[in-house]
Design a protein around this motif. Sequence first.
Motif, PDB file in Angstrom:
ATOM      1  N   PHE A 112      12.390 100.012  79.001  1.00 10.05           N
ATOM      2  CA  PHE A 112      12.528 100.167  80.549  1.00 10.05           C
ATOM      3  C   PHE A 112      11.650  99.847  81.460  1.00 10.05           C
ATOM      4  O   PHE A 112      10.321 100.363  80.914  1.00 10.05           O
ATOM      5  CB  PHE A 112      13.327 101.450  80.662  1.00 10.05           C
ATOM      6  N   THR A 113      11.419  99.132  82.428  1.00 10.67           N
ATOM      7  CA  THR A 113      10.521  98.755  83.198  1.00 10.67           C
ATOM      8  C   THR A 113       9.845  99.768  84.120  1.00 10.67           C
ATOM      9  O   THR A 113       8.842  99.729  84.412  1.00 10.67           O
ATOM     10  CB  THR A 113      10.726  97.827  84.364  1.00 10.67           C
ATOM     11  N   ASP A 114      10.749 100.973  84.179  1.00  8.56           N
ATOM     12  CA  ASP A 114      10.102 102.075  84.985  1.00  8.56           C
ATOM     13  C   ASP A 114       9.932 103.338  84.040  1.00  8.56           C
ATOM     14  O   ASP A 114       9.739 104.450  84.516  1.00  8.56           O
ATOM     15  CB  ASP A 114      11.235 102.425  86.016  1.00  8.56           C
ATOM     16  N   GLY A 148      20.312 103.648  80.178  1.00 11.61           N
ATOM     17  CA  GLY A 148      19.790 103.352  81.381  1.00 11.61           C
ATOM     18  C   GLY A 148      20.759 103.213  82.673  1.00 11.61           C
ATOM     19  O   GLY A 148      22.063 103.244  82.638  1.00 11.61           O
ATOM     20  N   THR A 188      20.321 100.900  84.865  1.00 13.80           N
ATOM     21  CA  THR A 188      20.549  99.311  84.654  1.00 13.80           C
ATOM     22  C   THR A 188      20.309  98.740  83.323  1.00 13.80           C
ATOM     23  O   THR A 188      19.748  99.901  82.463  1.00 13.80           O
ATOM     24  CB  THR A 188      19.948  98.655  85.812  1.00 13.80           C
ATOM     25  N   THR A 221      17.707  97.154  82.598  1.00 11.21           N
ATOM     26  CA  THR A 221      16.018  97.310  82.543  1.00 11.21           C
ATOM     27  C   THR A 221      15.542  98.735  83.222  1.00 11.21           C
ATOM     28  O   THR A 221      14.251  98.756  83.098  1.00 11.21           O
ATOM     29  CB  THR A 221      15.471  96.015  83.458  1.00 11.21           C
ATOM     30  N   THR A 222      16.303  99.466  83.660  1.00  6.98           N
ATOM     31  CA  THR A 222      15.637 100.739  84.416  1.00  6.98           C
ATOM     32  C   THR A 222      16.555 101.964  83.799  1.00  6.98           C
ATOM     33  O   THR A 222      17.527 101.986  83.456  1.00  6.98           O
ATOM     34  CB  THR A 222      15.908 100.671  85.859  1.00  6.98           C
ATOM     35  N   SER A 239      15.414 105.116  85.718  1.00 10.85           N
ATOM     36  CA  SER A 239      15.490 105.794  86.812  1.00 10.85           C
ATOM     37  C   SER A 239      14.930 107.350  86.326  1.00 10.85           C
ATOM     38  O   SER A 239      15.732 108.455  86.526  1.00 10.85           O
ATOM     39  CB  SER A 239      16.640 105.869  87.464  1.00 10.85           C
TER      40      SER A 239
END
Length: 412
Positions: free
Chosen positions: A142-144, A166, A168, A170-171, A173
Amino acid sequence: MKKKISLFLISAFCFSLSSTAFAGNFTDVGSSDYCYTPIMWAVEKGVTNGTSTTTFSPNEICTVGQILTFIWRANGQPTPTISNPFTNVTDKDYFLSAACWAYEKGLVSGNIFNANAPCTRSMAVTYLWKLSDSVAVSPASFTDVPVGAEYASAVAWAVKNGITSGTTSTTFSPNQPCTRGQIVTFLHRFSGSPTVTSANKISGGDFYVSHPNIPDFGTFSGVSLIDSDVKGNTYYYFYNNKDILNANPNKNVLSDYEKQLTSNGFSYYSTFESSDGPLTLYSNGDTVISIGTKDDTLGILIRPLSDLTQLTTSDGKYYSQCPGVPDFGAITGTLPTEISPRSDGGWTYTYNKNVSKERLDNYSKILSSEGFKIVNAMGNGYGSNFVEVTKGNITILFGETDTSIMIAVYFD
């Protein structure tokens, strides 16, 4: 005093036809909602109730105090073995036991407990991950969620085990606050996504199929159910009194049904004269049948006898929930007919009024010998009399009605 007496009287009665609420009655939770089954499970297991008798508020933000209380309840409400380590948590806080248990299990640390802070997604999965012995898992992409973040392993573990995904592709949160609906969903999945009996009303023709030794009142009286439900191990059946009278003119159906119960191994257990009317209990040593009438409705509740006695003292002297308070049942040799938590954090214990004066006097002497002092005595004008005794931060209301002895314990 009026407020304390009112709370005491309300919590003392084990069954109320006017206030019985089932998880399926929430108007803000639909059967197609993602959190429907988890909410039914949470209510059935006693993890949490609704915010009212008709609402659950699934979109309301869940606080740290709430999620740790939910987790603590889902784990059987274990009694902490440590003293309160928090400088901002008192005996009056509903989350005291949960907070101490969470500290003991390593879910939280420090001497400040941020009970009212919103519980974020990263916090929620970290609590559950720690309960699973902090199993090592390869980081999720996950990018975050930085690889070095203290919650990175917890996030990866939660995704791998299907606790959550996630927000999304990629995230994750991690700082997003969780709602009540989300938290009970995480907990339900963490518990293995168990099946839920209270999600649906009882249906079919043989309503008493789970209790073959209990005569079906509907078949016995020739009337149909108007409503029914299952909550945990407890079954609820409701009938219309007018239907019963019309189908059985000039007959005392309840008396005849009692005889039928007796022939099936049940005997009279106790009677409560509640504000909703009389409630009569029968037992065969394993199961309890409660029968009560409210206005036009007759209710029959079937549950294990252990539900009435499972919270009794284990050391033979003090209540397991209220250490330091002499156990009336253990001292007088009387099993409680109902044990229930009070809204102020205390407990109410109810017994049949079949205790001898000698044993009552003995209990009073023990209270006195252990330092309890009488501070008030009163009657409420409805045939109930109460004596209030205190010792330190413990207050006991000892009450008698025509049929019951009720003891309420709360902590100042």
